[in-house]
Design a protein around this motif. Structure first.
Motif, PDB file in Angstrom:
ATOM      1  N   SER A  50      64.013  45.236  -7.878  1.00 20.19           N
ATOM      2  CA  SER A  50      63.849  43.826  -7.506  1.00 20.19           C
ATOM      3  C   SER A  50      62.700  43.616  -6.535  1.00 20.19           C
ATOM      4  N   SER A  51      62.462  44.570  -5.644  1.00 21.04           N
ATOM      5  CA  SER A  51      61.394  44.437  -4.652  1.00 21.04           C
ATOM      6  C   SER A  51      60.010  44.524  -5.276  1.00 21.04           C
ATOM      7  N   PHE A  52      59.939  44.945  -6.542  1.00 23.31           N
ATOM      8  CA  PHE A  52      58.644  45.136  -7.190  1.00 23.31           C
ATOM      9  C   PHE A  52      58.484  44.268  -8.440  1.00 23.31           C
ATOM     10  N   ARG A  53      59.309  43.234  -8.580  1.00 24.65           N
ATOM     11  CA  ARG A  53      59.190  42.343  -9.734  1.00 24.65           C
ATOM     12  C   ARG A  53      58.627  41.004  -9.269  1.00 24.65           C
ATOM     13  N   ALA A  54      57.840  40.369 -10.128  1.00 18.97           N
ATOM     14  CA  ALA A  54      57.262  39.072  -9.797  1.00 18.97           C
ATOM     15  C   ALA A  54      58.346  38.008  -9.732  1.00 18.97           C
ATOM     16  N   ALA A  55      58.079  36.950  -8.980  1.00 19.96           N
ATOM     17  CA  ALA A  55      59.061  35.873  -8.830  1.00 19.96           C
ATOM     18  C   ALA A  55      59.393  35.231 -10.170  1.00 19.96           C
ATOM     19  N   GLY A  56      58.411  35.185 -11.076  1.00 22.29           N
ATOM     20  CA  GLY A  56      58.633  34.556 -12.373  1.00 22.29           C
ATOM     21  C   GLY A  56      59.071  35.511 -13.458  1.00 22.29           C
ATOM     22  N   CYS A  57      59.481  36.707 -13.115  1.00 24.85           N
ATOM     23  CA  CYS A  57      59.891  37.701 -14.105  1.00 24.85           C
ATOM     24  C   CYS A  57      61.089  37.189 -14.898  1.00 24.85           C
ATOM     25  N   GLN A  58      61.011  37.302 -16.217  1.00 23.78           N
ATOM     26  CA  GLN A  58      62.058  36.763 -17.090  1.00 23.78           C
ATOM     27  C   GLN A  58      63.070  37.810 -17.553  1.00 23.78           C
ATOM     28  N   SER A  59      62.922  39.052 -17.094  1.00 21.86           N
ATOM     29  CA  SER A  59      63.855  40.094 -17.512  1.00 21.86           C
ATOM     30  C   SER A  59      65.269  39.785 -17.025  1.00 21.86           C
ATOM     31  N   LYS A  60      66.242  40.107 -17.846  1.00 21.33           N
ATOM     32  CA  LYS A  60      67.637  39.845 -17.493  1.00 21.33           C
ATOM     33  C   LYS A  60      68.141  40.800 -16.420  1.00 21.33           C
ATOM     34  N   THR A  61      67.496  41.947 -16.256  1.00 21.46           N
ATOM     35  CA  THR A  61      67.939  42.932 -15.277  1.00 21.46           C
ATOM     36  C   THR A  61      66.745  43.537 -14.550  1.00 21.46           C
ATOM     37  N   PRO A  62      66.876  43.836 -13.256  1.00 21.74           N
ATOM     38  CA  PRO A  62      65.800  44.488 -12.511  1.00 21.74           C
ATOM     39  C   PRO A  62      65.850  46.008 -12.613  1.00 21.74           C
ATOM     40  N   TRP A  63      66.801  46.547 -13.359  1.00 19.60           N
ATOM     41  CA  TRP A  63      66.955  47.998 -13.459  1.00 19.60           C
ATOM     42  C   TRP A  63      65.988  48.568 -14.485  1.00 19.60           C
ATOM     43  N   ARG A  64      65.275  49.612 -14.084  1.00 20.00           N
ATOM     44  CA  ARG A  64      64.360  50.329 -14.952  1.00 20.00           C
ATOM     45  C   ARG A  64      64.452  51.827 -14.639  1.00 20.00           C
ATOM     46  N   HIS A  65      64.029  52.639 -15.610  1.00 17.37           N
ATOM     47  CA  HIS A  65      64.058  54.094 -15.448  1.00 17.37           C
ATOM     48  C   HIS A  65      62.620  54.610 -15.452  1.00 17.37           C
ATOM     49  N   LEU A  66      62.147  55.064 -14.295  1.00 21.49           N
ATOM     50  CA  LEU A  66      60.827  55.685 -14.208  1.00 21.49           C
ATOM     51  C   LEU A  66      60.951  57.168 -14.511  1.00 21.49           C
ATOM     52  N   HIS A  67      60.243  57.625 -15.537  1.00 24.16           N
ATOM     53  CA  HIS A  67      60.275  59.038 -15.905  1.00 24.16           C
ATOM     54  C   HIS A  67      59.482  59.878 -14.919  1.00 24.16           C
ATOM     55  N   PHE A  68      58.321  59.403 -14.541  1.00 26.67           N
ATOM     56  CA  PHE A  68      57.525  60.071 -13.506  1.00 26.67           C
ATOM     57  C   PHE A  68      56.510  59.084 -12.954  1.00 26.67           C
ATOM     58  N   ILE A  69      56.061  59.359 -11.744  1.00 28.47           N
ATOM     59  CA  ILE A  69      54.929  58.649 -11.155  1.00 28.47           C
ATOM     60  C   ILE A  69      54.153  59.668 -10.333  1.00 28.47           C
ATOM     61  N   GLU A  70      52.874  59.771 -10.596  1.00 31.30           N
ATOM     62  CA  GLU A  70      52.011  60.755  -9.947  1.00 31.30           C
ATOM     63  C   GLU A  70      50.781  60.054  -9.395  1.00 31.30           C
ATOM     64  N   VAL A  71      50.303  60.530  -8.250  1.00 32.44           N
ATOM     65  CA  VAL A  71      49.067  60.021  -7.663  1.00 32.44           C
ATOM     66  C   VAL A  71      48.155  61.210  -7.403  1.00 32.44           C
ATOM     67  N   HIS A  72      46.973  61.169  -7.978  1.00 31.40           N
ATOM     68  CA  HIS A  72      46.020  62.260  -7.829  1.00 31.40           C
ATOM     69  C   HIS A  72      44.634  61.704  -7.530  1.00 31.40           C
ATOM     70  N   ARG A  73      43.867  62.484  -6.775  1.00 31.66           N
ATOM     71  CA  ARG A  73      42.466  62.147  -6.531  1.00 31.66           C
ATOM     72  C   ARG A  73      41.573  62.992  -7.421  1.00 31.66           C
ATOM     73  N   HIS A  74      40.580  62.344  -8.016  1.00 32.14           N
ATOM     74  CA  HIS A  74      39.560  63.018  -8.812  1.00 32.14           C
ATOM     75  C   HIS A  74      38.210  62.505  -8.316  1.00 32.14           C
ATOM     76  N   GLY A  75      37.650  63.195  -7.331  1.00 34.77           N
ATOM     77  CA  GLY A  75      36.433  62.704  -6.706  1.00 34.77           C
ATOM     78  C   GLY A  75      36.699  61.361  -6.051  1.00 34.77           C
ATOM     79  N   PRO A  76      35.908  60.325  -6.364  1.00 33.72           N
ATOM     80  CA  PRO A  76      36.140  59.013  -5.752  1.00 33.72           C
ATOM     81  C   PRO A  76      37.274  58.226  -6.412  1.00 33.72           C
TER      82      PRO A  76
END
Length: 306
Positions: free
Chosen positions: A167-193
């Motif tokens: 819920s903290s990451f959904r837009a105010a106008g989001c039309q989804s019936k539920t705020p629940w989602r399943h993130l499989h992975f999230i990665e942050v990497h640097r490649h030069g700039p």
């Protein structure tokens, strides 16, 4: 695997077709067709109709917001008139604007559905982290001139992996019936700039990834600690969360399907990240009820093994 194969110009393709579409979303209101503004769906359906000499309605694996790009938007449509593979690819591209292109087309069974058969969606958010503003990349990256700690961003992001209320990451106008989602992975990497936020999940809420990216930049700047994303998620309140990152850095790079559908494999985009060398479908999907359901397997009751 190869990027090149001769397009068949002899065999008519009929029935249901799947197609991959790439687009620069800068000049569009988003994927979905609207009466009052230019859309990617509208431009594609117009081009398909010219090749088919009849109206065509397409169904996409997912929507993208205004200004968001895609390198592997998978769509399907039912053919009103048989045309060859070459005609569908070259003919449609000849009738599309320069910022949209068909990558491939293939025949699929009648029960294939680009949206409802998708097992996962994957996005990459690309930040150009350097003191001077971008020039050649200005339309497809988000510029951040403050130094970013990509390792800290990656650590903070791990709190989002799994099934949660976003819920903290959904837009105010989001039309989804539920705020629940399943993130499989999230990665942050640097490649030069370049600092790349690479995220995959079963589906995403309106502005969800851009809101996550905005919070991660705050962490990267050193303005918040490793627990920041977990704290925001626990609030379940968008009004108390962080800023929304610009659309120009977001790329829809993959829709994943069961191998049985036989969709072509190709390098993940955008092309400025081709040096990463990862192809679609290389990473195993989690063994979770959502994936089992989409693959048509029975889903075990809670607490039972699947």
């Amino acid at each position: 695997m190869t990027l090149f194969h001769p397009l068949d110009d002899r065999t008519p393709l009929a029935g249901r077709l799947a197609m991959a579409v790439e687009y620069d979303g800068s000049g569009y209101c988003g994927w979905q067709r609207l009466k009052h503004a230019a859309s990617v769906q509208g431009a594609l359906e117009t081009a398909l109709a010219r090749v088919a000499s009849a109206s065509v309605t397409v169904h996409a694996s997912g929507r993208t917001d205004s200004g968001v790009h895609a390198t592997r938007q998978v769509i399907h449509f039912d053919v009103p008139a048989p045309r060859s593979e070459k005609a569908w690819v070259f003919g449609v591209n000849a009738n599309l604007p320069r910022d949209i292109a068909v990558r491939w087309v293939t025949q699929v069974p009648d029960d294939f559905h680009a949206r409802f058969k998708a097992l996962a969606r994957r996005y990459r958010y690309v930040l150009l982290n350097q003191p001077s503003r971008p020039v050649l990349e200005r339309a497809n990256v988000t510029w951040c001139r403050d130094p970013l700690d990509a390792d800290a961003m990656h650590r903070a992001a791990q709190a989002l992996v799994g099934e949660h209320d976003f819920s903290s990451f959904r837009a105010a106008g989001c039309q989804s019936k539920t705020p629940w989602r399943h993130l499989h992975f999230i990665e942050v990497h640097r490649h030069g700039p370049l600092v790349v936020i690479d995220v995959q999940g079963n589906a995403f809420l309106h502005h969800m990834i851009r809101n996550i990216a905005g919070a991660l930049v705050t962490v990267g700047r050193g303005e918040a600690g490793d627990d920041y994303l977990a704290e925001l998620m626990a609030l379940r309140d968008r009004t108390r969360a962080d800023v929304t990152a610009p659309a120009c850095g977001l790329h829809f790079v993959d829709s994943l399907y069961d191998d049985a559908w036989g969709l072509p494999a190709e390098p993940l985009g955008p092309n400025l990240l081709a040096f990463l060398g990862e192809w679609t479908g290389e990473r195993p999907l989690p063994d979770c009820p959502w994936v089992a359901f989409r693959r048509g397997r029975p889903v075990a009751a809670e607490g039972e093994a699947t």
